[in-house]
Write an enzyme that holds these catalytic residues in place. Structure first.
Site, short mmCIF file in Angstrom:
data_model
loop_
_atom_site.label_atom_id
_atom_site.label_comp_id
_atom_site.label_asym_id
_atom_site.label_seq_id
_atom_site.Cartn_x
_atom_site.Cartn_y
_atom_site.Cartn_z
N ARG A 204 5.36 51.19 26.13
CA ARG A 204 5.05 52.00 25.12
C ARG A 204 3.81 52.65 25.53
O ARG A 204 3.09 52.29 26.49
CB ARG A 204 4.34 51.05 23.97
CG ARG A 204 5.24 50.15 22.97
CD ARG A 204 6.18 51.34 22.04
NE ARG A 204 7.10 50.91 21.10
CZ ARG A 204 8.20 50.72 21.52
NH1 ARG A 204 8.79 50.85 22.54
NH2 ARG A 204 9.08 50.00 20.48
N GLU A 233 4.17 60.79 20.47
CA GLU A 233 5.43 60.93 20.68
C GLU A 233 6.12 61.93 19.63
O GLU A 233 5.81 61.23 18.42
CB GLU A 233 6.37 59.92 20.63
CG GLU A 233 6.11 59.20 22.17
CD GLU A 233 6.91 57.75 22.44
OE1 GLU A 233 8.17 57.62 21.59
OE2 GLU A 233 6.65 57.12 23.26
N HIS A 252 11.43 59.21 25.45
CA HIS A 252 12.03 57.96 24.85
C HIS A 252 13.42 57.69 24.63
O HIS A 252 13.94 57.55 23.58
CB HIS A 252 11.15 57.77 23.57
CG HIS A 252 10.92 56.29 23.00
ND1 HIS A 252 9.88 55.89 22.60
CD2 HIS A 252 11.50 55.20 23.39
CE1 HIS A 252 9.73 54.48 22.34
NE2 HIS A 252 11.04 53.95 22.73
O1 LIG Z 1 13.55 49.35 20.81
C1 LIG Z 1 12.55 49.69 21.36
O2 LIG Z 1 11.51 49.07 21.01
C2 LIG Z 1 12.46 51.06 21.87
O3 LIG Z 1 11.47 51.54 22.37
C3 LIG Z 1 13.71 51.97 21.66
O4 LIG Z 1 14.82 51.13 22.02
#
Ligand SMILES: O=C(O)C(=O)CO
Length: 287
Positions: A204, A233, A252
């Site tokens: 993240r 994002e 992402h």
């Molecule tokens: O699943 C998640 O947490 C993502 O960041 C995207 O698959």
């Protein structure tokens, strides 16, 4: 989010993705019918777990089904960054390709390297398994506590946060975003890293202090960074990180394969249905 707030009233269940904030305001707007929230993601930092727990709302998520896909993309991003692939294709296309030159577009190789994993879970293990055939010399990791069962699978050594910074030639961030991990990849980390180090984040954006990362990359404190996740994002196109040649930014896409996204949607739907029926969910997040 505005639309969601309007339409959520009276719902029994919510199937959401990671861009939807499921917080007190949304839960209030939904009202007392809401029994289950199913997120089509393994990450759950967009869910206010305390608020959900308080209201007795069950939560489903999608671990495991995306592990291979995310690990694969992480390796791709790592190689694209360390071997400067994006810069190289740009040079080839735009006339920068002259005669063969000894040091032109040189990068850093995985053979004989030390790979550090920040937050060892399923995804970290899957990344290490894929990197091992590249002749990595040593895997090290740090976490809140040693995780011997996972670490044994990849013969990874538990080290302190500082040692992880100091020893890693490649550092892959694989931890969840929590209040404890928020901003932990900051000047304190980057300033201890090697000059040849490559920093990779597919977890993240919130774990990284982007101003500090920009400083570290632009002053040559570290060699490069590959980011699949940012704050915010989408990252605005005028963001300073986009000006750096040694920073590869992806929108992402770590779990973006047809197979994985299909598996994630099916799991999210099955979690939701099981929750609505009051049955055990295939993957429930215990609150
Ligand atoms: O699943 C998640 O947490 C993502 O960041 C995207 O698959």
């Amino acid at each position: 989010q505005v639309e969601l707030l309007k339409k959520v009233k009276g719902c029994d269940g919510i199937l959401c993705v990671l861009t939807e904030k499921i917080d007190a305001q949304l839960l209030e707007a939904a009202g007392p019918n809401l029994k289950v929230v199913s997120t089509m993601s393994v990450g759950f930092d967009h869910l206010s777990l305390d608020e959900l727990k308080k209201r007795g709302i069950r939560v489903g998520y999608t671990p495991d089904v995306l592990t291979d896909c995310v690990a694969e993309l992480t390796v791709a991003l790592l190689l694209a960054t360390s071997r400067r692939l994006i810069e190289a294709t740009h040079e080839a296309k735009t006339g920068g390709w002259g005669t063969w030159r000894t040091l032109w577009l040189c990068g850093h190789e995985l053979a004989n390297s030390t790979v550090g994993i920040l937050g060892l879970g399923r995804i970290g293990v899957a990344i290490a398994e894929r990197l091992k055939p590249f002749k990595v010399k040593k895997f090290i990791y740090t976490d809140v506590a040693p995780r011997p069962e996972l670490a044994n699978m990849i013969e990874a050594e538990y080290v302190s946060f500082d040692e992880l910074a100091k020893q890693s030639d490649f550092l892959a961030v694989c931890c969840a975003l929590t209040p404890e991990t928020h901003g932990i990849c900051n000047w304190n980390l980057f300033s201890k890293m090697k000059k040849n180090a490559i920093f990779i984040n597919t977890s993240r954006g919130g774990v990284v202090n982007q101003e500090d990362l920009y400083e570290a990359l632009s002053t040559g404190l570290i060699a490069g960074a590959g980011l699949d996740v940012t704050t915010p994002e989408p990252l605005p196109t005028h963001h300073p990180l986009f000006t750096l040649k040694n920073c590869v930014i992806l929108p992402h896409i770590a779990s973006a394969s047809y197979t994985t996204r299909n598996a994630m949607s099916a799991l999210a739907a099955n979690n939701l249905l099981a929750g609505l029926r009051g049955e055990p969910m295939p993957k429930e997040l215990k609150l």
